[in-house]
Write a protein that holds these residues in place. Structure first.
Motif, PDB file in Angstrom:
ATOM      1  N   GLY A  53       0.865  -0.909   0.140  1.00 33.07           N
ATOM      2  CA  GLY A  53      -0.210  -0.468  -0.011  1.00 33.07           C
ATOM      3  C   GLY A  53       0.982   1.045   0.413  1.00 33.07           C
ATOM      4  O   GLY A  53       0.366   1.961   0.725  1.00 33.07           O
ATOM      5  N   SER A 125      -8.034   5.597  -0.426  1.00 34.85           N
ATOM      6  CA  SER A 125      -8.644   4.898   0.124  1.00 34.85           C
ATOM      7  C   SER A 125      -9.122   3.873  -0.790  1.00 34.85           C
ATOM      8  O   SER A 125     -10.081   3.125  -0.010  1.00 34.85           O
ATOM      9  N   SER A 126      -8.345   3.590  -1.749  1.00 34.89           N
ATOM     10  CA  SER A 126      -8.883   2.955  -2.257  1.00 34.89           C
ATOM     11  C   SER A 126      -8.557   1.763  -1.987  1.00 34.89           C
ATOM     12  O   SER A 126      -7.549   0.877  -0.238  1.00 34.89           O
ATOM     13  N   SER A 127      -9.181   0.502  -1.904  1.00 37.92           N
ATOM     14  CA  SER A 127     -10.055  -0.721  -1.217  1.00 37.92           C
ATOM     15  C   SER A 127      -9.911  -2.090  -1.790  1.00 37.92           C
ATOM     16  O   SER A 127     -10.621  -1.651  -2.347  1.00 37.92           O
ATOM     17  N   LYS A 132     -15.584  -1.316   2.579  1.00 44.67           N
ATOM     18  CA  LYS A 132     -15.251   0.446   3.460  1.00 44.67           C
ATOM     19  C   LYS A 132     -15.865   0.795   3.873  1.00 44.67           C
ATOM     20  O   LYS A 132     -16.604   1.393   2.251  1.00 44.67           O
ATOM     21  N   ILE A 166      -2.922  -1.453   3.882  1.00 42.74           N
ATOM     22  CA  ILE A 166      -4.085  -1.974   2.419  1.00 42.74           C
ATOM     23  C   ILE A 166      -5.389  -1.711   2.705  1.00 42.74           C
ATOM     24  O   ILE A 166      -6.644  -2.538   1.951  1.00 42.74           O
ATOM     25  N   GLU A 167      -5.556  -0.474   3.982  1.00 52.29           N
ATOM     26  CA  GLU A 167      -7.451  -0.397   3.600  1.00 52.29           C
ATOM     27  C   GLU A 167      -8.259  -1.287   3.663  1.00 52.29           C
ATOM     28  O   GLU A 167      -9.069  -1.349   3.296  1.00 52.29           O
ATOM     29  N   GLY A 168      -8.005  -2.376   5.225  1.00 49.05           N
ATOM     30  CA  GLY A 168      -8.893  -3.534   5.478  1.00 49.05           C
ATOM     31  C   GLY A 168      -8.574  -4.928   5.178  1.00 49.05           C
ATOM     32  O   GLY A 168      -9.387  -5.649   5.679  1.00 49.05           O
ATOM     33  N   HIS A 194      -7.769  -0.897  10.013  1.00 51.93           N
ATOM     34  CA  HIS A 194      -9.467  -0.195   9.258  1.00 51.93           C
ATOM     35  C   HIS A 194     -10.850  -0.957   9.558  1.00 51.93           C
ATOM     36  O   HIS A 194     -11.401  -0.086   9.407  1.00 51.93           O
TER      37      HIS A 194
END
Length: 225
Positions: A53, A125-127, A132, A166-168, A194
């Motif tokens: 990330g 914010s990309s996930s 999310k 890595i947003e979750g 997250h």
């Protein structure tokens, strides 16, 4: 099921409020920041650091400046272009236009609901996690995903430092690392969690925190950034 999720959402919110009011959250993040800077300062040429990330390279760059070899993963095409530009001077950096996950293949990347208004900043914010909070109603694009446990096993050396934001997707990835035993090849792991944006991951995150508490190889810090 929705009632359980609502309960979990409130539990996460109350815990966050308590940690904020008592200044525990600020203390933990400051401590994690110091530990991360110390780990980066300890890198030497010949060491290997991995940034999962990487986004536009804010933390990849200081890793690279140590002379250590760095591998940076970034799945969002817009962020990856900015990352390439930022890291172009560093021949010791390998860039991977892919997400790190618990399986190989192609997966959907979900972008911020207002991505087009400020793409240079909203790539953060990309996930690959559809639930999310801030990606609801946003763009969905296909990206490559690499099984990070397999990737780690195929490396020719151990990893001194691993940063995960890595947003979750950090939860299934860490579960796979622990189950496989591959985490023992890493010196330090810094993870941003997250669960506030994805309350359904809170219990699993708590279980991982408990499982890795007190570890010395790797040393796992769950309060990154």
């Amino acid at each position: 099921m929705s009632g359980d999720l609502d309960h979990e959402r409130w539990r996460v919110r109350l815990r966050h409020l308590w940690r904020t009011v008592t200044l525990q959250r600020r203390f933990d993040k400051a401590q994690a920041r110091r530990a991360f800077l110390a780990a980066v300062a300890g890198l030497r040429p010949g060491d290997l650091a991995i940034d999962l990330g990487a986004n536009v390279g804010r933390f990849t760059r200081p890793m690279a400046e140590t002379g250590a070899d760095v591998i940076a993963f970034e799945p969002d095409p817009h962020a990856f272009g900015l990352l390439q530009a930022a890291l172009r001077p560093y021949t010791n950096v390998t860039l991977m236009a892919a997400a790190a996950g618990d399986q190989d293949g192609e997966i959907t990347l979900y972008r911020h609901a207002a991505f087009d208004e400020a793409p240079d900043t909203r790539t953060k914010s990309s996930s690959i996690i559809a639930g999310k909070a801030n990606v609801a109603g946003g763009q969905a694009i296909p990206v490559q995903v690499i099984d990070f446990t397999r990737f780690l096993r195929e490396l020719d050396r151990d990893v001194a430092l691993l940063k995960i934001d890595i947003e979750g997707a950090e939860v299934p990835l860490m579960e796979a690392l622990l189950a496989s035993g591959a985490a023992a090849r890493i010196g330090h792991i810094f993870i941003e969690t997250h669960e506030r944006g994805i309350p359904a991951l809170a219990r699993r995150t708590d279980a991982l925190r408990a499982a890795t508490a007190g570890w010395t190889k790797p040393v796992v810090n769950w309060n990154w950034h």
